[in-house]
Design a protein around this motif. Sequence first.
Motif, PDB file in Angstrom:
ATOM      1  N   ILE A  10      21.351  16.582   5.003  1.00 44.59           N
ATOM      2  CA  ILE A  10      19.914  16.752   5.195  1.00 44.59           C
ATOM      3  C   ILE A  10      19.552  16.701   6.674  1.00 44.59           C
ATOM      4  O   ILE A  10      18.676  17.433   7.147  1.00 44.59           O
ATOM      5  CB  ILE A  10      19.134  15.685   4.402  1.00 44.59           C
ATOM      6  N   SER A  11      20.254  15.853   7.428  1.00 45.04           N
ATOM      7  CA  SER A  11      19.961  15.731   8.862  1.00 45.04           C
ATOM      8  C   SER A  11      20.234  17.029   9.618  1.00 45.04           C
ATOM      9  O   SER A  11      19.712  17.231  10.716  1.00 45.04           O
ATOM     10  CB  SER A  11      20.794  14.600   9.463  1.00 45.04           C
ATOM     11  N   LEU A  12      21.021  17.917   9.029  1.00 44.03           N
ATOM     12  CA  LEU A  12      21.333  19.202   9.676  1.00 44.03           C
ATOM     13  C   LEU A  12      20.250  20.257   9.452  1.00 44.03           C
ATOM     14  O   LEU A  12      20.372  21.371   9.952  1.00 44.03           O
ATOM     15  CB  LEU A  12      22.675  19.732   9.158  1.00 44.03           C
ATOM     16  N   LEU A  13      19.195  19.897   8.720  1.00 45.70           N
ATOM     17  CA  LEU A  13      18.119  20.873   8.481  1.00 45.70           C
ATOM     18  C   LEU A  13      17.446  21.322   9.767  1.00 45.70           C
ATOM     19  O   LEU A  13      16.893  22.413   9.829  1.00 45.70           O
ATOM     20  CB  LEU A  13      17.068  20.279   7.529  1.00 45.70           C
ATOM     21  N   ASP A  14      17.453  20.434  10.792  1.00 42.92           N
ATOM     22  CA  ASP A  14      16.819  20.819  12.060  1.00 42.92           C
ATOM     23  C   ASP A  14      17.847  21.177  13.131  1.00 42.92           C
ATOM     24  O   ASP A  14      17.570  21.087  14.325  1.00 42.92           O
ATOM     25  CB  ASP A  14      15.890  19.705  12.556  1.00 42.92           C
ATOM     26  N   ASP A  15      19.050  21.576  12.673  1.00 46.87           N
ATOM     27  CA  ASP A  15      20.089  22.007  13.609  1.00 46.87           C
ATOM     28  C   ASP A  15      19.591  23.195  14.428  1.00 46.87           C
ATOM     29  O   ASP A  15      18.898  24.082  13.907  1.00 46.87           O
ATOM     30  CB  ASP A  15      21.365  22.396  12.845  1.00 46.87           C
ATOM     31  N   ILE A  16      19.939  23.212  15.701  1.00 44.95           N
ATOM     32  CA  ILE A  16      19.472  24.294  16.581  1.00 44.95           C
ATOM     33  C   ILE A  16      20.091  25.638  16.204  1.00 44.95           C
ATOM     34  O   ILE A  16      19.556  26.695  16.540  1.00 44.95           O
ATOM     35  CB  ILE A  16      19.764  23.972  18.062  1.00 44.95           C
ATOM     36  N   ASP A  17      21.211  25.591  15.509  1.00 43.85           N
ATOM     37  CA  ASP A  17      21.847  26.822  15.030  1.00 43.85           C
ATOM     38  C   ASP A  17      21.158  27.230  13.722  1.00 43.85           C
ATOM     39  O   ASP A  17      21.295  26.551  12.707  1.00 43.85           O
ATOM     40  CB  ASP A  17      23.340  26.582  14.803  1.00 43.85           C
ATOM     41  N   SER A  34      17.525  16.633  -8.258  1.00 44.74           N
ATOM     42  CA  SER A  34      18.159  15.324  -8.082  1.00 44.74           C
ATOM     43  C   SER A  34      18.217  14.893  -6.617  1.00 44.74           C
ATOM     44  O   SER A  34      18.344  13.699  -6.312  1.00 44.74           O
ATOM     45  CB  SER A  34      19.575  15.328  -8.667  1.00 44.74           C
ATOM     46  N   ILE A  35      18.098  15.854  -5.714  1.00 43.58           N
ATOM     47  CA  ILE A  35      18.202  15.528  -4.291  1.00 43.58           C
ATOM     48  C   ILE A  35      16.851  15.141  -3.684  1.00 43.58           C
ATOM     49  O   ILE A  35      16.776  14.679  -2.540  1.00 43.58           O
ATOM     50  CB  ILE A  35      18.824  16.721  -3.500  1.00 43.58           C
ATOM     51  N   ILE A  36      15.776  15.294  -4.439  1.00 46.88           N
ATOM     52  CA  ILE A  36      14.427  15.033  -3.907  1.00 46.88           C
ATOM     53  C   ILE A  36      14.272  13.614  -3.358  1.00 46.88           C
ATOM     54  O   ILE A  36      13.713  13.448  -2.264  1.00 46.88           O
ATOM     55  CB  ILE A  36      13.354  15.345  -4.970  1.00 46.88           C
ATOM     56  N   PRO A  37      14.750  12.556  -4.038  1.00 51.40           N
ATOM     57  CA  PRO A  37      14.599  11.204  -3.463  1.00 51.40           C
ATOM     58  C   PRO A  37      15.231  11.070  -2.077  1.00 51.40           C
ATOM     59  O   PRO A  37      14.694  10.355  -1.219  1.00 51.40           O
ATOM     60  CB  PRO A  37      15.299  10.313  -4.489  1.00 51.40           C
ATOM     61  N   PHE A  38      16.343  11.748  -1.857  1.00 46.26           N
ATOM     62  CA  PHE A  38      16.996  11.699  -0.543  1.00 46.26           C
ATOM     63  C   PHE A  38      16.165  12.443   0.504  1.00 46.26           C
ATOM     64  O   PHE A  38      16.084  12.006   1.657  1.00 46.26           O
ATOM     65  CB  PHE A  38      18.401  12.307  -0.632  1.00 46.26           C
ATOM     66  N   LEU A  39      15.571  13.554   0.090  1.00 54.22           N
ATOM     67  CA  LEU A  39      14.692  14.299   1.000  1.00 54.22           C
ATOM     68  C   LEU A  39      13.465  13.459   1.366  1.00 54.22           C
ATOM     69  O   LEU A  39      13.034  13.433   2.525  1.00 54.22           O
ATOM     70  CB  LEU A  39      14.259  15.615   0.361  1.00 54.22           C
ATOM     71  N   GLU A  40      12.913  12.773   0.373  1.00 53.24           N
ATOM     72  CA  GLU A  40      11.739  11.926   0.628  1.00 53.24           C
ATOM     73  C   GLU A  40      12.090  10.782   1.583  1.00 53.24           C
ATOM     74  O   GLU A  40      11.298  10.420   2.464  1.00 53.24           O
ATOM     75  CB  GLU A  40      11.204  11.370  -0.700  1.00 53.24           C
ATOM     76  N   GLU A  41      13.289  10.243   1.417  1.00 60.32           N
ATOM     77  CA  GLU A  41      13.733   9.153   2.294  1.00 60.32           C
ATOM     78  C   GLU A  41      13.882   9.638   3.726  1.00 60.32           C
ATOM     79  O   GLU A  41      13.471   8.960   4.675  1.00 60.32           O
ATOM     80  CB  GLU A  41      15.070   8.617   1.770  1.00 60.32           C
ATOM     81  N   GLU A  42      14.452  10.842   3.886  1.00 58.17           N
ATOM     82  CA  GLU A  42      14.612  11.428   5.229  1.00 58.17           C
ATOM     83  C   GLU A  42      13.253  11.714   5.847  1.00 58.17           C
ATOM     84  O   GLU A  42      13.046  11.506   7.052  1.00 58.17           O
ATOM     85  CB  GLU A  42      15.441  12.713   5.141  1.00 58.17           C
ATOM     86  N   SER A  49       8.102  16.221  13.324  1.00 61.26           N
ATOM     87  CA  SER A  49       7.091  16.831  12.453  1.00 61.26           C
ATOM     88  C   SER A  49       7.559  18.166  11.878  1.00 61.26           C
ATOM     89  O   SER A  49       7.213  18.515  10.741  1.00 61.26           O
ATOM     90  CB  SER A  49       5.773  17.019  13.218  1.00 61.26           C
ATOM     91  N   ASP A  50       8.342  18.909  12.658  1.00 58.18           N
ATOM     92  CA  ASP A  50       8.863  20.194  12.149  1.00 58.18           C
ATOM     93  C   ASP A  50       9.827  19.962  10.991  1.00 58.18           C
ATOM     94  O   ASP A  50       9.799  20.690   9.992  1.00 58.18           O
ATOM     95  CB  ASP A  50       9.571  20.971  13.269  1.00 58.18           C
ATOM     96  N   LEU A  51      10.677  18.945  11.132  1.00 54.31           N
ATOM     97  CA  LEU A  51      11.615  18.620  10.062  1.00 54.31           C
ATOM     98  C   LEU A  51      10.860  18.113   8.834  1.00 54.31           C
ATOM     99  O   LEU A  51      11.190  18.467   7.697  1.00 54.31           O
ATOM    100  CB  LEU A  51      12.620  17.565  10.534  1.00 54.31           C
ATOM    101  N   GLN A  52       9.822  17.298   9.054  1.00 57.42           N
ATOM    102  CA  GLN A  52       9.017  16.825   7.935  1.00 57.42           C
ATOM    103  C   GLN A  52       8.407  17.989   7.161  1.00 57.42           C
ATOM    104  O   GLN A  52       8.411  17.994   5.933  1.00 57.42           O
ATOM    105  CB  GLN A  52       7.914  15.897   8.439  1.00 57.42           C
ATOM    106  N   LYS A  53       7.891  18.977   7.886  1.00 54.55           N
ATOM    107  CA  LYS A  53       7.289  20.153   7.231  1.00 54.55           C
ATOM    108  C   LYS A  53       8.339  20.911   6.431  1.00 54.55           C
ATOM    109  O   LYS A  53       8.077  21.356   5.304  1.00 54.55           O
ATOM    110  CB  LYS A  53       6.661  21.076   8.276  1.00 54.55           C
TER     111      LYS A  53
END
Length: 282
Positions: A10-17, A34-42, A49-53
């Motif tokens: 999930i942390s790679l969602l804002d990767d510059i690539d 099933s992955i939604i709780p992990f997304l909410e935690e992140e 703010s861009d990653l949150q969006k």
Amino acid sequence: MTKKEIKAMISLLDDIDYEVASHVEQKIVSLGESIIPFLEEEWEETLNSDLQKRIEDLIHSLQFDGLLQRLKNWKERGGQDLVEGMWLVNTYLYPDVELATLSRGLDQLYYDAWTNMKDNMHPYDQVKSLNNSLFRDKKFSANTKNFHSPSNSMMHLALETKRGNPLTLCVIYMTVAQRLGMPVYGVNLPNLFILTYKLGEVQFYINVYNKGLMLSKADIDNYIVQLNLNPVDIFYEPCSNIEIVKRALRNLAFSFEKTNDLEKAAEVTRLLTAITDEDPTV
């Protein structure tokens, strides 16, 4: 995947690539709700703010796809449980509301109405008794001030606030009536959803939006004439649970159109299409 691996992905969602971020997003989507709780935690942990969006959009997409599939499954099972169908509509805006919440509210209404019922009551008296319970004692009424609000299509809000549109109020009334053993069903009138009490040769109509006003077939005839329409069976006879949920989705889409939220209107139309044999936009 372990929790640590999921969080790392999930942390790679804002990767510059862009390709890396896009690939990660596709992988997340493939994992489903099933992955939604992990997304909410992140979302809670990041200050980006861009990653949150991006996470918000992903959560919505996952929830929408899940709802789409649940609606299809509900229809394929015959749409036998109307409350479940209305709950599914409810979860479009309130995904955390549980079906049990609606059931508990309806159970209480049923119990309170049952205490006022007597054996061998005339159909008119049965309706009058239920009217007294819902409209006088519980103070359910039409939401005329905010008629086009999407909240009027949310059954859990109608149960909480005692306000709703004709359809949500009718579903509440009909569900309680049927639990009381009353042969009460929905009728798809143009511009107004009503109920019919139908048992053998006995049939009359109930306008729940007007505090349970009882109507005759002649009243329905006059209403149809006023609309310059030809009388057809669907204006007089009970409709299916699937037709009721389709109407609920049409109401919700129209509400979003009236509030100029065209993106949500388009999404709700997709939900409607999923349980409609023909194209509802034609």
